[in-house]
Each structure stands twice: as C-alpha cells, then as structure tokens.
Design a protein around this motif. Sequence first.
Motif, mmCIF file in Angstrom:
data_model
loop_
_atom_site.group_PDB
_atom_site.id
_atom_site.type_symbol
_atom_site.label_atom_id
_atom_site.label_comp_id
_atom_site.label_asym_id
_atom_site.label_seq_id
_atom_site.Cartn_x
_atom_site.Cartn_y
_atom_site.Cartn_z
ATOM 1 N N LEU A 77 0.830 -1.209 0.000
ATOM 2 C CA LEU A 77 0.000 0.000 0.000
ATOM 3 C C LEU A 77 0.863 1.257 0.000
ATOM 4 C CD1 LEU A 77 -2.809 -1.017 2.521
ATOM 5 C CD2 LEU A 77 -3.002 -0.775 0.030
ATOM 6 N N ALA A 78 1.962 1.222 0.728
ATOM 7 C CA ALA A 78 2.867 2.380 0.757
ATOM 8 C C ALA A 78 3.474 2.624 -0.616
ATOM 9 C CB ALA A 78 3.958 2.168 1.799
ATOM 10 N N TYR A 79 3.848 1.553 -1.315
ATOM 11 C CA TYR A 79 4.386 1.716 -2.668
ATOM 12 C C TYR A 79 3.330 2.290 -3.600
ATOM 13 C CZ TYR A 79 8.581 -0.911 -1.424
ATOM 14 O OH TYR A 79 9.751 -1.325 -0.850
ATOM 15 N N ALA A 80 2.086 1.826 -3.473
ATOM 16 C CA ALA A 80 1.007 2.348 -4.315
ATOM 17 C C ALA A 80 0.794 3.833 -4.053
ATOM 18 C CB ALA A 80 -0.279 1.561 -4.071
ATOM 19 N N ALA A 81 0.816 4.223 -2.782
ATOM 20 C CA ALA A 81 0.655 5.638 -2.433
ATOM 21 C C ALA A 81 1.820 6.465 -2.973
ATOM 22 C CB ALA A 81 0.544 5.796 -0.917
ATOM 23 N N GLU A 82 3.028 5.939 -2.853
ATOM 24 C CA GLU A 82 4.191 6.677 -3.346
ATOM 25 C C GLU A 82 4.132 6.847 -4.869
ATOM 26 O OE1 GLU A 82 9.068 6.687 -3.308
ATOM 27 O OE2 GLU A 82 8.003 5.215 -2.076
ATOM 28 N N ARG A 83 3.684 5.831 -5.558
ATOM 29 C CA ARG A 83 3.561 5.938 -7.022
ATOM 30 C C ARG A 83 2.565 7.039 -7.412
ATOM 31 N NH1 ARG A 83 5.088 0.730 -6.691
ATOM 32 N NH2 ARG A 83 6.739 0.156 -8.130
ATOM 33 N N ARG A 84 1.508 7.197 -6.610
ATOM 34 C CA ARG A 84 0.536 8.276 -6.896
ATOM 35 C C ARG A 84 1.162 9.643 -6.626
ATOM 36 N NH1 ARG A 84 -5.244 7.999 -6.293
ATOM 37 N NH2 ARG A 84 -5.779 6.309 -7.676
ATOM 38 N N LEU A 85 2.039 9.717 -5.612
ATOM 39 C CA LEU A 85 2.696 10.982 -5.284
ATOM 40 C C LEU A 85 3.841 11.316 -6.247
ATOM 41 C CD1 LEU A 85 2.842 10.625 -1.400
ATOM 42 C CD2 LEU A 85 1.375 12.165 -2.727
ATOM 43 N N ARG A 86 4.396 10.272 -6.858
ATOM 44 C CA ARG A 86 5.523 10.449 -7.787
ATOM 45 C C ARG A 86 5.169 9.840 -9.147
ATOM 46 N NH1 ARG A 86 10.497 7.655 -5.361
ATOM 47 N NH2 ARG A 86 11.394 8.484 -7.256
ATOM 48 N N PRO A 87 4.238 10.449 -9.870
ATOM 49 C CA PRO A 87 3.772 9.842 -11.122
ATOM 50 C C PRO A 87 4.868 9.694 -12.177
ATOM 51 C CG PRO A 87 2.891 12.059 -10.894
ATOM 52 C CD PRO A 87 3.582 11.729 -9.603
ATOM 53 N N GLY A 88 5.932 10.459 -12.073
ATOM 54 C CA GLY A 88 7.024 10.358 -13.043
ATOM 55 C C GLY A 88 7.997 9.224 -12.757
ATOM 56 N N ALA A 89 7.880 8.613 -11.579
ATOM 57 C CA ALA A 89 8.796 7.525 -11.215
ATOM 58 C C ALA A 89 8.499 6.296 -12.063
ATOM 59 C CB ALA A 89 8.663 7.205 -9.730
ATOM 60 N N ARG A 90 9.522 5.747 -12.641
ATOM 61 C CA ARG A 90 9.391 4.546 -13.475
ATOM 62 C C ARG A 90 10.167 3.412 -12.829
ATOM 63 N NH1 ARG A 90 5.603 6.739 -15.262
ATOM 64 N NH2 ARG A 90 5.533 8.020 -17.112
ATOM 65 N N GLY A 91 9.616 2.225 -12.887
ATOM 66 C CA GLY A 91 10.304 1.058 -12.346
ATOM 67 C C GLY A 91 10.195 0.975 -10.834
ATOM 68 N N PRO A 92 11.005 0.105 -10.227
ATOM 69 C CA PRO A 92 10.948 -0.066 -8.773
ATOM 70 C C PRO A 92 11.331 1.222 -8.034
ATOM 71 C CG PRO A 92 12.275 -1.791 -9.807
ATOM 72 C CD PRO A 92 11.960 -0.784 -10.858
ATOM 73 N N LEU A 93 10.659 1.480 -6.928
ATOM 74 C CA LEU A 93 10.938 2.676 -6.137
ATOM 75 C C LEU A 93 12.130 2.481 -5.208
ATOM 76 C CD1 LEU A 93 7.234 3.534 -5.340
ATOM 77 C CD2 LEU A 93 8.742 4.672 -6.997
ATOM 78 N N ASP A 94 12.347 1.242 -4.799
ATOM 79 C CA ASP A 94 13.526 0.900 -4.005
ATOM 80 C C ASP A 94 13.832 -0.576 -4.243
ATOM 81 O OD1 ASP A 94 11.844 -0.611 -2.328
ATOM 82 O OD2 ASP A 94 11.868 0.838 -0.709
ATOM 83 N N TYR A 95 14.824 -1.097 -3.556
ATOM 84 C CA TYR A 95 15.234 -2.475 -3.826
ATOM 85 C C TYR A 95 14.190 -3.493 -3.366
ATOM 86 C CZ TYR A 95 19.665 -0.369 -5.040
ATOM 87 O OH TYR A 95 20.633 0.398 -5.638
ATOM 88 N N ASP A 96 13.466 -3.212 -2.298
ATOM 89 C CA ASP A 96 12.388 -4.106 -1.855
ATOM 90 C C ASP A 96 11.255 -4.168 -2.882
ATOM 91 O OD1 ASP A 96 12.485 -5.548 0.662
ATOM 92 O OD2 ASP A 96 12.728 -3.613 1.636
ATOM 93 N N ASP A 97 11.082 -3.086 -3.619
ATOM 94 C CA ASP A 97 9.992 -2.968 -4.576
ATOM 95 C C ASP A 97 10.299 -3.654 -5.905
ATOM 96 O OD1 ASP A 97 7.473 -1.992 -5.513
ATOM 97 O OD2 ASP A 97 8.479 -0.281 -6.446
ATOM 98 N N GLY A 98 11.536 -4.004 -6.114
ATOM 99 C CA GLY A 98 11.939 -4.599 -7.382
ATOM 100 C C GLY A 98 12.123 -6.105 -7.294
ATOM 101 N N LEU A 99 13.032 -6.593 -8.093
ATOM 102 C CA LEU A 99 13.280 -8.032 -8.181
ATOM 103 C C LEU A 99 14.310 -8.522 -7.173
ATOM 104 C CD1 LEU A 99 13.335 -8.457 -12.072
ATOM 105 C CD2 LEU A 99 11.436 -8.856 -10.487
ATOM 106 N N VAL A 100 14.964 -7.615 -6.454
ATOM 107 C CA VAL A 100 16.047 -8.003 -5.538
ATOM 108 C C VAL A 100 15.612 -9.059 -4.518
ATOM 109 C CG1 VAL A 100 17.621 -7.158 -3.739
ATOM 110 C CG2 VAL A 100 17.377 -5.907 -5.883
ATOM 111 N N PRO A 101 14.475 -8.899 -3.809
ATOM 112 C CA PRO A 101 14.091 -9.946 -2.852
ATOM 113 C C PRO A 101 13.930 -11.318 -3.514
ATOM 114 C CG PRO A 101 12.841 -7.964 -2.415
ATOM 115 C CD PRO A 101 13.558 -7.754 -3.726
#
Length: 136
Positions: A3-27
């Motif tokens: 939910l925090a990632y979804a909220a951050e994506r709404r606040l940062r509409p220009g952000a593309r791809g994972p927002l941090d390493y937990d949000d991407g493929l790293v885990p």
Amino acid sequence: MSLAYAAERRLRPGARGPLDYDDGLVPGQIVASIMHLPHVTARDEHDLGLLLRWTYGSAFGLLHGALRRAMPEPWASAAFGATLMTATLSLFPILGRTPPPWRWPLDVLASSVATHASYVAGVAAADDGIRRRARS
C-alpha cells in the motif's frame, strides 16, 4: 508495504520502475540464490519477492508483539523499525544484490525508509487493536 508503494507511485507519477530495492526483483533474486533455483525468470523473481515480503513481513510482525510485551510504545516501534532497517540495509548488500546503502540513490533510500516506516505504523496500529480487543 504494498500500500505504501502504491501511495508513493501516486505521489511520484514520473517515477518509473521499482521505487527501491524491496519494490523490485532483488528480494526474489535473493530467494532464488539462497534456494539455488536455476533458470529463474523475472516473473519468478517477482513472485518469490512477494512470497518473501508476506512471509518475513508476518514473521517480523510477531517480533513487534514480543517487543510490545517487553516495552511500551513508542519504544517498541522504534526498536522494531531499527531492526527492519538494519536488516534491509545490511542483508541486501551482504547477499550481493545491492550496493552498500551509502551508495544507494537518495530517492531509493528515502523510499525504503518511508515504506518501512509505514509498515511499522501499520503493524503497531494492528497490534494496538488486537491488544484493545483482548482487554475488552
């Protein structure tokens, strides 16, 4: 954290791809590496990452309950958050999937801290709700 990632994506509409390493493929990459899984696709890494997030998230949630029995708020949440951030900032680089945290881009570090803080707040609120109901 989802939910925090979804909220951050709404606040940062220009952000593309994972927002941090937990949000991407790293885990998922870490899980695949630890389990010695050959030929893992990006989709598999994503699914493994979600599985890891839900399992370790639940396990760490139990840690907050133990800390809460040992100390009052806000100290239990502070200790809980410090444990989470220590794990994130140390295990990802130790397991070879990210640079050391002092080399993380500032937006990635800020996203990691913010999403973990929202997770800590959510766990603390859920824990408080459970405790109130148990006393009733």
